[in-house]
Design a protein around this motif. Structure first.
Motif, PDB file in Angstrom:
ATOM      1  N   LYS A  81       0.826  -1.198   0.000  1.00  0.00           N
ATOM      2  CA  LYS A  81       0.000   0.000   0.000  1.00  0.00           C
ATOM      3  C   LYS A  81       0.867   1.258   0.000  1.00  0.00           C
ATOM      4  CE  LYS A  81      -3.846  -2.192   2.500  1.00  0.00           C
ATOM      5  NZ  LYS A  81      -4.591  -2.233   3.796  1.00  0.00           N
ATOM      6  N   ARG A  82       1.928   1.251   0.813  1.00  0.00           N
ATOM      7  CA  ARG A  82       2.787   2.433   0.895  1.00  0.00           C
ATOM      8  C   ARG A  82       3.489   2.699  -0.430  1.00  0.00           C
ATOM      9  NH1 ARG A  82       5.415   0.995   4.912  1.00  0.00           N
ATOM     10  NH2 ARG A  82       4.202   2.117   6.479  1.00  0.00           N
ATOM     11  N   LEU A  83       3.990   1.650  -1.052  1.00  0.00           N
ATOM     12  CA  LEU A  83       4.652   1.817  -2.348  1.00  0.00           C
ATOM     13  C   LEU A  83       3.672   2.364  -3.387  1.00  0.00           C
ATOM     14  CD1 LEU A  83       6.862  -1.401  -2.566  1.00  0.00           C
ATOM     15  CD2 LEU A  83       7.669   0.955  -2.509  1.00  0.00           C
ATOM     16  N   GLU A  84       2.472   1.817  -3.388  1.00  0.00           N
ATOM     17  CA  GLU A  84       1.488   2.262  -4.363  1.00  0.00           C
ATOM     18  C   GLU A  84       1.107   3.725  -4.132  1.00  0.00           C
ATOM     19  OE1 GLU A  84      -0.983  -1.788  -5.474  1.00  0.00           O
ATOM     20  OE2 GLU A  84      -1.455  -0.761  -3.585  1.00  0.00           O
ATOM     21  N   THR A  85       0.953   4.096  -2.857  1.00  0.00           N
ATOM     22  CA  THR A  85       0.558   5.467  -2.539  1.00  0.00           C
ATOM     23  C   THR A  85       1.652   6.466  -2.879  1.00  0.00           C
ATOM     24  OG1 THR A  85      -0.879   4.705  -0.735  1.00  0.00           O
ATOM     25  CG2 THR A  85      -0.177   7.013  -0.686  1.00  0.00           C
ATOM     26  N   GLU A  86       2.875   6.144  -2.498  1.00  0.00           N
ATOM     27  CA  GLU A  86       3.970   7.096  -2.680  1.00  0.00           C
ATOM     28  C   GLU A  86       4.420   7.207  -4.125  1.00  0.00           C
ATOM     29  OE1 GLU A  86       6.998   5.979   0.077  1.00  0.00           O
ATOM     30  OE2 GLU A  86       5.851   6.625   1.825  1.00  0.00           O
ATOM     31  N   THR A  87       4.187   6.182  -4.929  1.00  0.00           N
ATOM     32  CA  THR A  87       4.591   6.248  -6.338  1.00  0.00           C
ATOM     33  C   THR A  87       3.404   6.417  -7.279  1.00  0.00           C
ATOM     34  OG1 THR A  87       4.493   3.829  -6.567  1.00  0.00           O
ATOM     35  CG2 THR A  87       6.603   4.786  -5.904  1.00  0.00           C
ATOM     36  N   ARG A  88       2.193   6.436  -6.700  1.00  0.00           N
ATOM     37  CA  ARG A  88       0.958   6.592  -7.481  1.00  0.00           C
ATOM     38  C   ARG A  88       0.874   5.515  -8.563  1.00  0.00           C
ATOM     39  NH1 ARG A  88       0.427  13.221  -8.188  1.00  0.00           N
ATOM     40  NH2 ARG A  88       0.471  13.690  -5.925  1.00  0.00           N
ATOM     41  N   THR A  89       1.073   4.278  -8.133  1.00  0.00           N
ATOM     42  CA  THR A  89       1.004   3.139  -9.037  1.00  0.00           C
ATOM     43  C   THR A  89       0.123   2.065  -8.424  1.00  0.00           C
ATOM     44  OG1 THR A  89       2.966   2.130  -8.030  1.00  0.00           O
ATOM     45  CG2 THR A  89       3.320   3.547  -9.964  1.00  0.00           C
ATOM     46  N   SER A  90      -0.131   1.046  -9.219  1.00  0.00           N
ATOM     47  CA  SER A  90      -0.829  -0.147  -8.738  1.00  0.00           C
ATOM     48  C   SER A  90       0.083  -1.338  -8.963  1.00  0.00           C
ATOM     49  CB  SER A  90      -2.140  -0.338  -9.515  1.00  0.00           C
ATOM     50  OG  SER A  90      -2.778  -1.551  -9.132  1.00  0.00           O
ATOM     51  N   ILE A  91       0.234  -2.169  -7.940  1.00  0.00           N
ATOM     52  CA  ILE A  91       1.142  -3.310  -8.010  1.00  0.00           C
ATOM     53  C   ILE A  91       0.314  -4.587  -7.928  1.00  0.00           C
ATOM     54  CG2 ILE A  91       3.106  -4.481  -6.951  1.00  0.00           C
ATOM     55  CD1 ILE A  91       3.943  -1.767  -5.784  1.00  0.00           C
ATOM     56  N   SER A  92       0.349  -5.386  -8.998  1.00  0.00           N
ATOM     57  CA  SER A  92      -0.399  -6.639  -9.062  1.00  0.00           C
ATOM     58  C   SER A  92       0.543  -7.807  -8.793  1.00  0.00           C
ATOM     59  CB  SER A  92      -1.035  -6.803 -10.447  1.00  0.00           C
ATOM     60  OG  SER A  92      -1.689  -8.051 -10.558  1.00  0.00           O
ATOM     61  N   ILE A  93       0.210  -8.605  -7.767  1.00  0.00           N
ATOM     62  CA  ILE A  93       1.063  -9.715  -7.335  1.00  0.00           C
ATOM     63  C   ILE A  93       0.295 -11.021  -7.493  1.00  0.00           C
ATOM     64  CG2 ILE A  93       2.377 -10.682  -5.408  1.00  0.00           C
ATOM     65  CD1 ILE A  93       2.547  -7.859  -4.239  1.00  0.00           C
ATOM     66  N   PRO A  94       0.909 -12.059  -8.071  1.00  0.00           N
ATOM     67  CA  PRO A  94       0.222 -13.358  -8.186  1.00  0.00           C
ATOM     68  C   PRO A  94      -0.154 -13.920  -6.821  1.00  0.00           C
ATOM     69  CG  PRO A  94       2.170 -13.290  -9.583  1.00  0.00           C
ATOM     70  CD  PRO A  94       2.224 -12.069  -8.706  1.00  0.00           C
ATOM     71  N   LYS A  95      -1.019 -14.900  -6.822  1.00  0.00           N
ATOM     72  CA  LYS A  95      -1.427 -15.537  -5.574  1.00  0.00           C
ATOM     73  C   LYS A  95      -0.242 -16.246  -4.931  1.00  0.00           C
ATOM     74  CE  LYS A  95      -6.234 -16.284  -6.989  1.00  0.00           C
ATOM     75  NZ  LYS A  95      -7.299 -17.300  -7.225  1.00  0.00           N
ATOM     76  N   PRO A  96      -0.247 -16.393  -3.602  1.00  0.00           N
ATOM     77  CA  PRO A  96       0.861 -17.073  -2.910  1.00  0.00           C
ATOM     78  C   PRO A  96       1.111 -18.463  -3.488  1.00  0.00           C
ATOM     79  CG  PRO A  96      -0.586 -16.012  -1.320  1.00  0.00           C
ATOM     80  CD  PRO A  96      -1.274 -15.902  -2.652  1.00  0.00           C
ATOM     81  N   GLY A  97       2.389 -18.751  -3.743  1.00  0.00           N
ATOM     82  CA  GLY A  97       2.764 -20.058  -4.258  1.00  0.00           C
ATOM     83  C   GLY A  97       2.650 -20.202  -5.756  1.00  0.00           C
ATOM     84  N   VAL A  98       2.083 -19.209  -6.422  1.00  0.00           N
ATOM     85  CA  VAL A  98       1.926 -19.254  -7.879  1.00  0.00           C
ATOM     86  C   VAL A  98       3.028 -18.427  -8.517  1.00  0.00           C
ATOM     87  CG1 VAL A  98       0.426 -18.715  -9.830  1.00  0.00           C
ATOM     88  CG2 VAL A  98      -0.567 -19.551  -7.678  1.00  0.00           C
ATOM     89  N   GLU A  99       3.849 -19.055  -9.343  1.00  0.00           N
ATOM     90  CA  GLU A  99       4.927 -18.331 -10.010  1.00  0.00           C
ATOM     91  C   GLU A  99       4.359 -17.461 -11.128  1.00  0.00           C
ATOM     92  OE1 GLU A  99       7.869 -18.240  -8.870  1.00  0.00           O
ATOM     93  OE2 GLU A  99       7.676 -19.867  -7.420  1.00  0.00           O
ATOM     94  N   GLY A 100       4.855 -16.266 -11.238  1.00  0.00           N
ATOM     95  CA  GLY A 100       4.382 -15.360 -12.277  1.00  0.00           C
ATOM     96  C   GLY A 100       5.089 -14.028 -12.193  1.00  0.00           C
ATOM     97  N   GLU A 101       4.555 -13.058 -12.902  1.00  0.00           N
ATOM     98  CA  GLU A 101       5.163 -11.734 -12.941  1.00  0.00           C
ATOM     99  C   GLU A 101       4.394 -10.758 -12.056  1.00  0.00           C
ATOM    100  OE1 GLU A 101       7.107 -11.263 -17.350  1.00  0.00           O
ATOM    101  OE2 GLU A 101       4.950 -10.932 -17.161  1.00  0.00           O
ATOM    102  N   ILE A 102       5.136  -9.886 -11.416  1.00  0.00           N
ATOM    103  CA  ILE A 102       4.538  -8.751 -10.725  1.00  0.00           C
ATOM    104  C   ILE A 102       4.417  -7.623 -11.741  1.00  0.00           C
ATOM    105  CG2 ILE A 102       4.986  -6.967  -8.994  1.00  0.00           C
ATOM    106  CD1 ILE A 102       6.147  -9.101  -7.212  1.00  0.00           C
ATOM    107  N   VAL A 103       3.243  -7.034 -11.826  1.00  0.00           N
ATOM    108  CA  VAL A 103       2.997  -5.997 -12.822  1.00  0.00           C
ATOM    109  C   VAL A 103       2.747  -4.670 -12.117  1.00  0.00           C
ATOM    110  CG1 VAL A 103       1.582  -5.260 -14.771  1.00  0.00           C
ATOM    111  CG2 VAL A 103       1.987  -7.709 -14.378  1.00  0.00           C
ATOM    112  N   ILE A 104       3.536  -3.670 -12.486  1.00  0.00           N
ATOM    113  CA  ILE A 104       3.404  -2.325 -11.933  1.00  0.00           C
ATOM    114  C   ILE A 104       2.775  -1.444 -12.995  1.00  0.00           C
ATOM    115  CG2 ILE A 104       4.620  -0.383 -10.886  1.00  0.00           C
ATOM    116  CD1 ILE A 104       6.971  -2.351 -10.406  1.00  0.00           C
ATOM    117  N   THR A 105       1.664  -0.805 -12.684  1.00  0.00           N
ATOM    118  CA  THR A 105       0.995   0.087 -13.631  1.00  0.00           C
ATOM    119  C   THR A 105       0.782   1.455 -13.005  1.00  0.00           C
ATOM    120  OG1 THR A 105      -1.190  -0.691 -12.891  1.00  0.00           O
ATOM    121  CG2 THR A 105      -0.202  -1.827 -14.761  1.00  0.00           C
TER     122      THR A 105
END
Length: 352
Positions: A81-105
């Protein structure tokens, strides 16, 4: 640490200074929070990674092993939440245990760049705290070496068992005798595959030239300790050298570490690899099931150790363990065993 010459961290082809901070230990790492001041949110050039323009703004994708997701999320989601607020972005993280990409928009390119940069620094910090999972090894567990090692153990116990701290629990498992080139933290199958692929690339780039496509014959002889006072010894190791007197084994080890460090799969700890085979270690005393991997100074908690009296070193300083034909470098898995009793192998580089 010299505040005028802080250590440097390489991330994605860029170099960052690591400033001295005071850290407070927490009972559970997953509950550690990440707090960054506004000054850390400054725009930074993004030539080290890709920022794509989309219909709604900008985005950047970051491959992160699933065991590290919790550090990005933080306690009760506060870090994210802090990262998203301070950088005015949205950070999408896969579900726990699921390998994938984190997407920053985000709507602003600078915000996406700032969030990506801060995530990489955060992840690098927590990755450094993870215990190593794999290591590059050169097996020394040929039958003749094992037999001589057991003879060494028998002689030490016979002549030195009355010395302070000397017991049979200190000795390495003969089936796992090895040289450690370097340790790695590989947190998913993709990272393991990267390490395997890099090993094969090293074979093409320089290993074949060093080895000539033939096994390296080394001599294992003599023992040394890893501290200044032999009466308070924690690690005793056997020395190794090339039978032909060349430095090809040292060259091989140093160049492998250099290549793995450059790839980001390994951290640089020393200017040169310390070629040694652990034969006695006080860490083994702590727990009979303790991992018996070569341990370098500074890697363990010495306050938990009970040192032994290594003054008998002179009795065995010329002990001959034998000759070994080294024919491969293995990507060995920590806390594992194969059918031979050696560490399970995730990949290997064969010399011939």
């Amino acid at each position: 640490m010299d505040v005028l010459r802080p250590p440097l961290i390489r991330i994605g082809g860029r170099v960052y200074r690591k400033n001295l901070i005071q850290e407070q230990p927490f009972p559970h790492e997953e509950e550690e929070d990440f707090c960054a001041g506004p000054s850390e949110c400054a725009d930074e050039p993004c030539d080290a990674f890709v920022v794509e323009e989309t219909e709604r703004g900008f985005q950047s994708r970051l491959e992160v092993p699933s065991p590290l997701y919790k550090y990005i999320i933080g306690k009760k989601g506060e870090t994210k939440k802090r990262l998203e607020t301070e950088t005015r972005t949205s950070i999408s993280i896969p579900k726990p245990g699921v390998e994938g990409e984190i997407v920053i928009t985000g709507q602003q390119r600078s915000g996406v760049v700032s969030a990506r940069t801060r995530l990489e620094v955060l992840l690098d910090s927590f990755r450094r705290r993870q215990p190593f999972t794999h290591f590059l090894s050169l097996p020394l567990n040929q039958p003749a070496i094992q037999q001589n090692f057991l003879h060494f153990k028998e002689e030490v116990l016979h002549k030195c068992s009355k010395d302070h701290g000397v017991s049979s629990s200190l000795f390495q498992n003969p089936a796992k005798l090895h040289l450690t080139i370097g340790t790695l933290v590989l947190l998913n199958e993709q990272e393991i595959q990267r390490a395997c692929d890099l090993l094969q690339q090293c074979k093409e780039d320089f290993v074949d030239q060093i080895t000539g496509g033939q096994p390296l014959t080394v001599v294992v002889a003599g023992v040394e300790y890893m501290n200044d006072d032999p009466a308070m010894t924690d690690v005793l190791y056997a020395k190794v050298h090339m039978k032909d007197g060349s430095d090809r084994l040292q060259m091989l080890a140093d160049q492998l570490v250099e290549r793995f460090v450059a790839s980001g799969l390994m951290l640089k700890e020393w200017d040169r690899v310390k070629l040694h085979a652990t034969v006695m270690n006080t860490l083994f005393r702590k727990d009979p099931t303790e991992e018996r991997t070569n341990t370098m100074p500074g890697k363990s908690s010495f306050k938990e150790r009970e040192s032994f009296n290594g003054q008998y070193l002179k009795l065995f300083e010329n002990f001959h363990f034998g000759e070994v034909q080294l024919d491969s470098v293995r990507l060995s898995q920590r806390f594992s065993s194969d059918a031979s009793g050696y560490y399970a192998t995730s990949g290997q580089l064969c010399f011939s």
